[in-house]
Design a protein around this motif. Sequence first.
Motif, PDB file in Angstrom:
ATOM      1  N   LYS A 139       0.838  -1.134  -0.129  1.00 36.95           N
ATOM      2  CA  LYS A 139       0.005   0.018  -0.130  1.00 36.95           C
ATOM      3  C   LYS A 139       0.865   1.336   0.015  1.00 36.95           C
ATOM      4  O   LYS A 139       0.684   2.289  -0.739  1.00 36.95           O
ATOM      5  CB  LYS A 139      -0.923   0.108   1.210  1.00 36.95           C
ATOM      6  CG  LYS A 139      -2.053  -1.009   0.932  1.00 36.95           C
ATOM      7  CD  LYS A 139      -3.021  -0.940   2.316  1.00 36.95           C
ATOM      8  CE  LYS A 139      -4.291  -1.983   1.945  1.00 36.95           C
ATOM      9  NZ  LYS A 139      -5.066  -2.188   2.846  1.00 36.95           N
ATOM     10  N   PHE A 140       1.941   1.182   0.879  1.00 30.43           N
ATOM     11  CA  PHE A 140       2.836   2.500   0.946  1.00 30.43           C
ATOM     12  C   PHE A 140       3.466   2.750  -0.562  1.00 30.43           C
ATOM     13  O   PHE A 140       3.447   3.859  -0.913  1.00 30.43           O
ATOM     14  CB  PHE A 140       4.077   2.072   1.931  1.00 30.43           C
ATOM     15  CG  PHE A 140       4.944   3.007   1.848  1.00 30.43           C
ATOM     16  CD1 PHE A 140       4.912   4.533   2.352  1.00 30.43           C
ATOM     17  CD2 PHE A 140       6.440   2.541   1.578  1.00 30.43           C
ATOM     18  CE1 PHE A 140       5.926   5.116   2.103  1.00 30.43           C
ATOM     19  CE2 PHE A 140       7.277   3.416   1.496  1.00 30.43           C
ATOM     20  CZ  PHE A 140       7.216   4.786   1.868  1.00 30.43           C
ATOM     21  N   LEU A 141       3.973   1.526  -1.100  1.00 30.31           N
ATOM     22  CA  LEU A 141       4.501   1.872  -2.369  1.00 30.31           C
ATOM     23  C   LEU A 141       3.523   2.180  -3.409  1.00 30.31           C
ATOM     24  O   LEU A 141       3.806   2.832  -4.285  1.00 30.31           O
ATOM     25  CB  LEU A 141       4.884   0.332  -2.863  1.00 30.31           C
ATOM     26  CG  LEU A 141       6.505   0.266  -1.896  1.00 30.31           C
ATOM     27  CD1 LEU A 141       6.881  -1.327  -2.399  1.00 30.31           C
ATOM     28  CD2 LEU A 141       7.533   1.020  -2.132  1.00 30.31           C
ATOM     29  N   THR A 142       2.519   1.828  -3.337  1.00 31.38           N
ATOM     30  CA  THR A 142       1.313   2.237  -4.375  1.00 31.38           C
ATOM     31  C   THR A 142       1.207   3.713  -4.194  1.00 31.38           C
ATOM     32  O   THR A 142       1.024   4.400  -4.971  1.00 31.38           O
ATOM     33  CB  THR A 142      -0.208   1.517  -3.990  1.00 31.38           C
ATOM     34  OG1 THR A 142       0.105   0.015  -4.014  1.00 31.38           O
ATOM     35  CG2 THR A 142      -1.063   2.171  -4.819  1.00 31.38           C
ATOM     36  N   VAL A 143       1.232   4.264  -3.028  1.00 37.83           N
ATOM     37  CA  VAL A 143       1.049   5.592  -2.707  1.00 37.83           C
ATOM     38  C   VAL A 143       2.214   6.506  -3.265  1.00 37.83           C
ATOM     39  O   VAL A 143       2.158   7.426  -4.256  1.00 37.83           O
ATOM     40  CB  VAL A 143       1.072   5.948  -1.325  1.00 37.83           C
ATOM     41  CG1 VAL A 143       1.062   7.414  -0.742  1.00 37.83           C
ATOM     42  CG2 VAL A 143      -0.328   5.398  -0.703  1.00 37.83           C
ATOM     43  N   VAL A 144       3.577   5.878  -2.887  1.00 36.29           N
ATOM     44  CA  VAL A 144       4.728   6.462  -3.622  1.00 36.29           C
ATOM     45  C   VAL A 144       4.669   6.667  -5.087  1.00 36.29           C
ATOM     46  O   VAL A 144       5.080   7.259  -5.781  1.00 36.29           O
ATOM     47  CB  VAL A 144       6.058   5.757  -3.092  1.00 36.29           C
ATOM     48  CG1 VAL A 144       7.298   6.337  -3.724  1.00 36.29           C
ATOM     49  CG2 VAL A 144       6.025   5.962  -1.447  1.00 36.29           C
ATOM     50  N   ILE A 145       4.330   5.503  -5.793  1.00 32.78           N
ATOM     51  CA  ILE A 145       4.418   5.457  -7.272  1.00 32.78           C
ATOM     52  C   ILE A 145       3.450   5.998  -7.700  1.00 32.78           C
ATOM     53  O   ILE A 145       3.650   6.853  -8.878  1.00 32.78           O
ATOM     54  CB  ILE A 145       4.040   3.622  -7.458  1.00 32.78           C
ATOM     55  CG1 ILE A 145       5.369   3.013  -7.237  1.00 32.78           C
ATOM     56  CG2 ILE A 145       3.815   3.526  -9.109  1.00 32.78           C
ATOM     57  CD1 ILE A 145       5.339   1.496  -6.951  1.00 32.78           C
ATOM     58  N   SER A 146       2.308   6.400  -7.281  1.00 24.24           N
ATOM     59  CA  SER A 146       1.120   7.235  -7.587  1.00 24.24           C
ATOM     60  C   SER A 146       1.563   8.596  -7.669  1.00 24.24           C
ATOM     61  O   SER A 146       1.485   9.275  -8.456  1.00 24.24           O
ATOM     62  CB  SER A 146      -0.055   7.034  -6.785  1.00 24.24           C
ATOM     63  OG  SER A 146      -1.065   7.999  -7.262  1.00 24.24           O
ATOM     64  N   ALA A 147       2.462   9.021  -6.402  1.00 26.40           N
ATOM     65  CA  ALA A 147       2.826  10.481  -6.406  1.00 26.40           C
ATOM     66  C   ALA A 147       3.971  10.607  -7.306  1.00 26.40           C
ATOM     67  O   ALA A 147       4.030  11.827  -7.796  1.00 26.40           O
ATOM     68  CB  ALA A 147       3.484  10.714  -4.895  1.00 26.40           C
TER      69      ALA A 147
END
Length: 143
Positions: free
Chosen positions: A129-137
Amino acid sequence: MVDCIVEKRKLIIETWGKIKVKVVRPLALRWCLIVYPWTQRYFGTFGDLNRAAAIMGNKTVAKRGITVLNGFRKALYIKNAYAKLSVLHSEKLHVDPDNFRLLGDCLTVVLASQMRRGFTPDVQAAWQKFLTVVISALGRQYN
């Protein structure tokens, strides 16, 4: 964008505290360059990247890996930490945004290999979930 809830964020911060950062930070980028060789095109000035052994021993790759993973660490504490990086990667470096996901996948594998039993399904879910947020940003500028 995916919302990191307090419990998941706590797991991520705890995980970051348990890993051997001097090993993980350069290793994730090294693995990304080996497993996904087309990502090497953004590192043309880094010397020999033609063999896995050359990548693993490349000090410039290791240094960049530390820089990149320090960027991931910023997301733990700073909202919208990636706005400038998104612009840089899209407008100046022209990095394929899918490479962010590939690096995230390699980071997950490296974390699992380093933490072994400590990398529980809950920890993995939190990191995903964290990586999804980072990748999205990081990919925001591309949209």
